[in-house]
Scaffold this motif. Structure first.
Motif, mmCIF file in Angstrom:
data_model
loop_
_atom_site.group_PDB
_atom_site.id
_atom_site.type_symbol
_atom_site.label_atom_id
_atom_site.label_comp_id
_atom_site.label_asym_id
_atom_site.label_seq_id
_atom_site.Cartn_x
_atom_site.Cartn_y
_atom_site.Cartn_z
ATOM 1 N N LEU A 11 9.396 9.849 5.517
ATOM 2 C CA LEU A 11 9.258 10.551 6.806
ATOM 3 C C LEU A 11 10.538 10.429 7.631
ATOM 4 O O LEU A 11 10.906 11.345 8.362
ATOM 5 N N MET A 12 11.208 9.292 7.509
ATOM 6 C CA MET A 12 12.461 9.111 8.251
ATOM 7 C C MET A 12 13.480 10.163 7.803
ATOM 8 O O MET A 12 14.142 10.793 8.608
ATOM 9 N N GLN A 13 13.571 10.355 6.482
ATOM 10 C CA GLN A 13 14.527 11.346 5.980
ATOM 11 C C GLN A 13 14.149 12.762 6.389
ATOM 12 O O GLN A 13 15.001 13.573 6.727
ATOM 13 N N LYS A 14 12.848 13.063 6.384
ATOM 14 C CA LYS A 14 12.406 14.422 6.713
ATOM 15 C C LYS A 14 12.514 14.727 8.200
ATOM 16 O O LYS A 14 12.709 15.874 8.593
ATOM 17 N N THR A 15 12.338 13.709 9.046
ATOM 18 C CA THR A 15 12.298 13.949 10.492
ATOM 19 C C THR A 15 13.615 13.605 11.196
ATOM 20 O O THR A 15 13.881 14.105 12.282
ATOM 21 N N GLY A 16 14.393 12.703 10.593
ATOM 22 C CA GLY A 16 15.591 12.215 11.280
ATOM 23 C C GLY A 16 15.238 11.205 12.380
ATOM 24 O O GLY A 16 16.091 10.828 13.189
ATOM 25 N N PHE A 17 13.976 10.739 12.405
ATOM 26 C CA PHE A 17 13.564 9.754 13.405
ATOM 27 C C PHE A 17 14.114 8.375 13.034
ATOM 28 O O PHE A 17 14.500 8.124 11.904
ATOM 29 N N HIS A 18 14.082 7.467 14.023
ATOM 30 C CA HIS A 18 14.457 6.072 13.765
ATOM 31 C C HIS A 18 13.298 5.384 13.029
ATOM 32 O O HIS A 18 12.179 5.896 12.997
ATOM 33 N N LEU A 19 13.593 4.197 12.488
ATOM 34 C CA LEU A 19 12.577 3.457 11.743
ATOM 35 C C LEU A 19 12.412 2.047 12.305
ATOM 36 O O LEU A 19 13.403 1.351 12.550
ATOM 37 N N LYS A 58 1.134 14.894 2.250
ATOM 38 C CA LYS A 58 0.028 14.983 3.218
ATOM 39 C C LYS A 58 0.530 14.613 4.617
ATOM 40 O O LYS A 58 0.243 15.294 5.599
ATOM 41 N N ALA A 59 1.269 13.507 4.680
ATOM 42 C CA ALA A 59 1.771 13.028 5.973
ATOM 43 C C ALA A 59 2.745 14.035 6.572
ATOM 44 O O ALA A 59 2.699 14.322 7.776
ATOM 45 N N LEU A 60 3.591 14.618 5.718
ATOM 46 C CA LEU A 60 4.569 15.585 6.219
ATOM 47 C C LEU A 60 3.860 16.816 6.789
ATOM 48 O O LEU A 60 4.275 17.347 7.831
ATOM 49 N N SER A 61 2.767 17.263 6.125
ATOM 50 C CA SER A 61 2.060 18.429 6.683
ATOM 51 C C SER A 61 1.510 18.114 8.071
ATOM 52 O O SER A 61 1.515 18.976 8.954
ATOM 53 N N LEU A 62 1.050 16.885 8.276
ATOM 54 C CA LEU A 62 0.555 16.510 9.606
ATOM 55 C C LEU A 62 1.658 16.573 10.661
ATOM 56 O O LEU A 62 1.456 17.047 11.777
ATOM 57 N N VAL A 63 2.829 16.098 10.260
ATOM 58 C CA VAL A 63 3.973 16.081 11.181
ATOM 59 C C VAL A 63 4.342 17.511 11.572
ATOM 60 O O VAL A 63 4.605 17.811 12.744
ATOM 61 N N VAL A 64 4.308 18.408 10.604
ATOM 62 C CA VAL A 64 4.644 19.817 10.866
ATOM 63 C C VAL A 64 3.543 20.445 11.735
ATOM 64 O O VAL A 64 3.831 21.124 12.720
ATOM 65 N N GLU A 65 2.281 20.170 11.376
ATOM 66 C CA GLU A 65 1.129 20.686 12.145
ATOM 67 C C GLU A 65 1.214 20.304 13.618
ATOM 68 O O GLU A 65 0.936 21.095 14.501
ATOM 69 N N LYS A 66 1.604 19.052 13.858
ATOM 70 C CA LYS A 66 1.685 18.555 15.244
ATOM 71 C C LYS A 66 2.990 18.977 15.915
ATOM 72 O O LYS A 66 3.278 18.544 17.039
ATOM 73 N N ALA A 67 3.792 19.758 15.173
ATOM 74 C CA ALA A 67 5.064 20.253 15.701
ATOM 75 C C ALA A 67 5.996 19.147 16.180
ATOM 76 O O ALA A 67 6.707 19.300 17.166
ATOM 77 N N VAL A 71 0.822 -1.214 0.000
ATOM 78 C CA VAL A 71 0.000 0.000 0.000
ATOM 79 C C VAL A 71 0.861 1.272 0.000
ATOM 80 O O VAL A 71 0.358 2.368 -0.094
ATOM 81 N N GLY A 72 2.179 1.084 0.130
ATOM 82 C CA GLY A 72 3.093 2.229 0.106
ATOM 83 C C GLY A 72 3.622 2.627 1.474
ATOM 84 O O GLY A 72 4.242 3.677 1.621
ATOM 85 N N LYS A 73 3.400 1.766 2.484
ATOM 86 C CA LYS A 73 3.855 2.106 3.842
ATOM 87 C C LYS A 73 5.376 2.290 3.899
ATOM 88 O O LYS A 73 5.866 3.217 4.519
ATOM 89 N N GLY A 74 6.083 1.384 3.245
ATOM 90 C CA GLY A 74 7.546 1.420 3.302
ATOM 91 C C GLY A 74 8.100 2.697 2.678
ATOM 92 O O GLY A 74 9.005 3.331 3.241
ATOM 93 N N THR A 75 7.530 3.097 1.535
ATOM 94 C CA THR A 75 7.995 4.315 0.860
ATOM 95 C C THR A 75 7.713 5.528 1.735
ATOM 96 O O THR A 75 8.563 6.409 1.910
ATOM 97 N N GLY A 113 12.864 10.276 17.847
ATOM 98 C CA GLY A 113 11.501 9.823 17.572
ATOM 99 C C GLY A 113 11.520 8.560 16.735
ATOM 100 O O GLY A 113 12.589 8.063 16.356
ATOM 101 N N LEU A 114 10.331 8.025 16.483
ATOM 102 C CA LEU A 114 10.250 6.756 15.753
ATOM 103 C C LEU A 114 9.136 6.779 14.713
ATOM 104 O O LEU A 114 8.033 7.277 14.971
ATOM 105 N N ILE A 115 9.437 6.228 13.555
ATOM 106 C CA ILE A 115 8.424 5.942 12.538
ATOM 107 C C ILE A 115 8.237 4.417 12.599
ATOM 108 O O ILE A 115 9.196 3.676 12.390
#
Ligand code: DC
Length: 223
Positions: free
Chosen positions: A25-33, A211-220, A16-20, A121-123
């Motif tokens: 998100l890992m690259q944008k946030t620097g979180f672990h995976l 879309k997902a990235l905007s949510l991450v930014v919205e939630k700070a 469904v595209g979860k891995g992509t 953080g973690l994805i």
């Protein structure tokens, strides 16, 4: 007091595209995976390697508890052997989804999955990340798409890797796996009550990522 670790969960069926999305998100946030499917696949690999019967609950749970797998950069390493490409096959995925229905197996893998949560953080990508493993996650995403569309994407991906694939067979494999993942008694595949459901059938993956990235930014979660 220890600082709480922000967690973003991404659940949904295979293809469904979860891995992509998780990689993006890992690259944008620097979180672990946490690729929890890779843990179930490594367990499937170990099960076949050790000749454990798929209904031998005690042996499966024992292996799950001490599973000798390590995640090194982008590689999955089992007792020193790089099994990254070997565990990507439909056959391994089939064994993974068969043994994943066993509650004792899931329980034995729980602490190991939770241990991936560390700062910044973690994805977490899987089937029960938002419902069972990280119920307190800040953002829960649940991706869906029809089995036909997921099968088409999978065939495209295999072809791009030079692997020939039969669309009917792949669709049947996906449907069989969906059936097991959705209908098992313990931690079935379903959206958490507070998950955001994204139907990716008619969305390209870049739109889903943005879309997902905007949510991450919205939630700070990132600044
Ligand atoms: O995400 P994947 O296709 O690599 O997962 C392979 C199988 O592992 C999947 O069909 C069911 C199981 N699985 C699970 O039960 N729970 C998870 N959190 C991740 C995977």
């Amino acid at each position: 007091m220890s600082q709480s670790v922000p967690v973003i969960t991404i659940d949904g069926p295979s293809g469904v595209g979860k891995g992509t999305l998780a990689q993006f998100l890992m690259q944008k946030t620097g979180f672990h995976l946490l690729d929890s499917g890779a843990i179930y696949r490594a367990l499937a690999f170990g099960t076949v390697k050790e000749n454990i019967a798929l209904d031998d609950v005690a042996a499966l749970a024992a292996l799950a508890k001490t599973l000798p797998v390590e995640f090194i950069d982008t590689s999955i390493v089992y007792q020193g052997e790089d099994i990254t490409s070997q565990v990507r096959t439909e056959a391994v995925a089939g064994v993974a989804s068969t043994i994943a229905v066993i509650p004792e197996v899931r329980a034995a893998l729980l602490a190991r999955q939770k241990a991936f949560a560390s700062l910044p953080g973690l994805i977490a990508d899987g089937r029960d990340m938002g419902t069972v493993v990280f119920p307190e996650a800040e953002i829960k995403l649940y991706l869906t798409a029809s089995a036909e569309i997921r099968a088409e994407r999978r065939v495209k991906q295999l072809k791009s890797q030079g692997v020939s694939a039969n669309i009917d067979q792949i669709t049947r494999d996906i449907e069989a796996r969906d059936e097991r993942d959705l209908n098992r008694k313990t931690a079935p595949l379903k959206p958490a009550d507070d998950a955001i459901i994204v139907d990716t059938s008619s969305l390209d993956i870049n739109t889903v990522c943005q879309k997902a990235l905007s949510l991450v930014v919205e939630k700070a979660l990132i600044t």
